[in-house]
Design a protein around this motif. Sequence first.
Motif, PDB file in Angstrom:
ATOM      1  N   HIS A 123       0.811  -1.211   0.000  1.00  0.00           N
ATOM      2  CA  HIS A 123       0.000   0.000   0.000  1.00  0.00           C
ATOM      3  C   HIS A 123       0.846   1.264   0.000  1.00  0.00           C
ATOM      4  O   HIS A 123       0.341   2.348  -0.225  1.00  0.00           O
ATOM      5  CB  HIS A 123      -0.947   0.019   1.203  1.00  0.00           C
ATOM      6  N   PHE A 124       2.152   1.147   0.251  1.00  0.00           N
ATOM      7  CA  PHE A 124       3.018   2.320   0.287  1.00  0.00           C
ATOM      8  C   PHE A 124       3.119   2.943  -1.101  1.00  0.00           C
ATOM      9  O   PHE A 124       3.088   2.239  -2.111  1.00  0.00           O
ATOM     10  CB  PHE A 124       4.414   1.948   0.773  1.00  0.00           C
ATOM     11  N   PRO A 125       3.276   4.254  -1.168  1.00  0.00           N
ATOM     12  CA  PRO A 125       3.432   4.918  -2.474  1.00  0.00           C
ATOM     13  C   PRO A 125       4.657   4.390  -3.219  1.00  0.00           C
ATOM     14  O   PRO A 125       5.697   4.136  -2.620  1.00  0.00           O
ATOM     15  CB  PRO A 125       3.625   6.392  -2.105  1.00  0.00           C
ATOM     16  N   LYS A 126       4.514   4.244  -4.526  1.00  0.00           N
ATOM     17  CA  LYS A 126       5.601   3.715  -5.346  1.00  0.00           C
ATOM     18  C   LYS A 126       6.067   4.702  -6.422  1.00  0.00           C
ATOM     19  O   LYS A 126       7.106   4.508  -7.019  1.00  0.00           O
ATOM     20  CB  LYS A 126       5.151   2.412  -6.004  1.00  0.00           C
ATOM     21  N   THR A 127       5.273   5.742  -6.658  1.00  0.00           N
ATOM     22  CA  THR A 127       5.598   6.642  -7.773  1.00  0.00           C
ATOM     23  C   THR A 127       5.927   8.065  -7.331  1.00  0.00           C
ATOM     24  O   THR A 127       6.231   8.895  -8.175  1.00  0.00           O
ATOM     25  CB  THR A 127       4.426   6.699  -8.769  1.00  0.00           C
ATOM     26  N   LEU A 128       5.867   8.348  -6.044  1.00  0.00           N
ATOM     27  CA  LEU A 128       6.098   9.701  -5.554  1.00  0.00           C
ATOM     28  C   LEU A 128       7.560   9.901  -5.169  1.00  0.00           C
ATOM     29  O   LEU A 128       8.207   8.986  -4.670  1.00  0.00           O
ATOM     30  CB  LEU A 128       5.202   9.998  -4.349  1.00  0.00           C
ATOM     31  N   THR A 129       8.056  11.118  -5.386  1.00  0.00           N
ATOM     32  CA  THR A 129       9.409  11.466  -4.975  1.00  0.00           C
ATOM     33  C   THR A 129       9.428  11.709  -3.466  1.00  0.00           C
ATOM     34  O   THR A 129       8.367  11.814  -2.838  1.00  0.00           O
ATOM     35  CB  THR A 129       9.893  12.745  -5.683  1.00  0.00           C
ATOM     36  N   ILE A 130      10.620  11.844  -2.905  1.00  0.00           N
ATOM     37  CA  ILE A 130      10.737  12.099  -1.465  1.00  0.00           C
ATOM     38  C   ILE A 130      10.010  13.386  -1.085  1.00  0.00           C
ATOM     39  O   ILE A 130       9.256  13.420  -0.108  1.00  0.00           O
ATOM     40  CB  ILE A 130      12.225  12.186  -1.040  1.00  0.00           C
ATOM     41  N   SER A 131      10.184  14.448  -1.870  1.00  0.00           N
ATOM     42  CA  SER A 131       9.507  15.711  -1.530  1.00  0.00           C
ATOM     43  C   SER A 131       7.993  15.570  -1.629  1.00  0.00           C
ATOM     44  O   SER A 131       7.260  16.184  -0.849  1.00  0.00           O
ATOM     45  CB  SER A 131      10.003  16.864  -2.405  1.00  0.00           C
ATOM     46  N   GLU A 132       7.506  14.748  -2.547  1.00  0.00           N
ATOM     47  CA  GLU A 132       6.063  14.515  -2.657  1.00  0.00           C
ATOM     48  C   GLU A 132       5.548  13.645  -1.521  1.00  0.00           C
ATOM     49  O   GLU A 132       4.413  13.815  -1.070  1.00  0.00           O
ATOM     50  CB  GLU A 132       5.741  13.876  -4.010  1.00  0.00           C
TER      51      GLU A 132
ATOM     52  N   PRO B 202      -8.330  -0.357  -1.779  1.00  0.00           N
ATOM     53  CA  PRO B 202      -7.077   0.007  -1.128  1.00  0.00           C
ATOM     54  C   PRO B 202      -6.007   0.293  -2.196  1.00  0.00           C
ATOM     55  O   PRO B 202      -6.147  -0.148  -3.343  1.00  0.00           O
ATOM     56  CB  PRO B 202      -6.710  -1.219  -0.297  1.00  0.00           C
ATOM     57  N   PRO B 203      -4.943   1.013  -1.841  1.00  0.00           N
ATOM     58  CA  PRO B 203      -3.974   1.448  -2.859  1.00  0.00           C
ATOM     59  C   PRO B 203      -3.497   0.368  -3.828  1.00  0.00           C
ATOM     60  O   PRO B 203      -3.452   0.604  -5.032  1.00  0.00           O
ATOM     61  CB  PRO B 203      -2.825   2.011  -2.028  1.00  0.00           C
ATOM     62  N   GLN B 204      -3.121  -0.819  -3.338  1.00  0.00           N
ATOM     63  CA  GLN B 204      -2.609  -1.820  -4.280  1.00  0.00           C
ATOM     64  C   GLN B 204      -3.719  -2.320  -5.202  1.00  0.00           C
ATOM     65  O   GLN B 204      -3.490  -2.530  -6.387  1.00  0.00           O
ATOM     66  CB  GLN B 204      -1.957  -3.002  -3.561  1.00  0.00           C
ATOM     67  N   LEU B 205      -4.911  -2.470  -4.707  1.00  0.00           N
ATOM     68  CA  LEU B 205      -6.032  -2.873  -5.557  1.00  0.00           C
ATOM     69  C   LEU B 205      -6.334  -1.769  -6.577  1.00  0.00           C
ATOM     70  O   LEU B 205      -6.603  -2.044  -7.745  1.00  0.00           O
ATOM     71  CB  LEU B 205      -7.263  -3.173  -4.700  1.00  0.00           C
ATOM     72  N   TYR B 206      -6.261  -0.527  -6.144  1.00  0.00           N
ATOM     73  CA  TYR B 206      -6.454   0.629  -7.033  1.00  0.00           C
ATOM     74  C   TYR B 206      -5.399   0.588  -8.153  1.00  0.00           C
ATOM     75  O   TYR B 206      -5.732   0.732  -9.330  1.00  0.00           O
ATOM     76  CB  TYR B 206      -6.316   1.904  -6.203  1.00  0.00           C
TER      77      TYR B 206
END
Length: 191
Positions: A11-20, A137-141
């Motif tokens: 579920h953790f973000p995979k496409t966002l940068t550290i600042s995002e 949930p995020p991974q299903l999304y």
Amino acid sequence: MYDRPIAPWEHFPKTLTISELLNPLKTIKEYFDTGLPKKKFDKIDQWRDFVLKYDYYNDPKLGPESLLLVYDQNLRFMEATHLFLINQTDLNRLPGRISKDELKVERREWDYYPITLSDDEIIDPYITLEKCFKGFPPQLYRDHLHEWLHAALSTQADFDVLPPSEVMAFHECIKRLIDAGWLFKERLNHS
């Protein structure tokens, strides 16, 4: 039907940068830099239609790349809204809620006002985020967006993999998430 077990870290973000990751509202705001929710809805509606039809997406001027851009933007937007929800809930700070009187003022003054949400969800858009992420949930999304991308670029529709009822439920969730994100963007810009 989706029945794959999901590990919590998926579920953790995979496409966002550290600042995002540190400021997910930045990504939510950037999502709307390319247009109001109505424009986003048109693209999502078009994408849904290609998922459900025996036709495939191929923009005459841009080719399939423009659909890939819509996919990427919506994936990043979802991750940012989920992270925003988690951050605000963890901090027990829920900015973006308004009163019924403020609701009337916003309706009169804003160029766009959400069309997919009830008054209660507009007053408290966290309700929408919680409902959307409970259903998807995020991974299903992520998995649904990925399946949609394949289906829209394929010359064959496969209703066993993507039953129309699931497509329509996910389509509604995307649009509601967009409207809730718009509320956060506008309200936090004006506060």
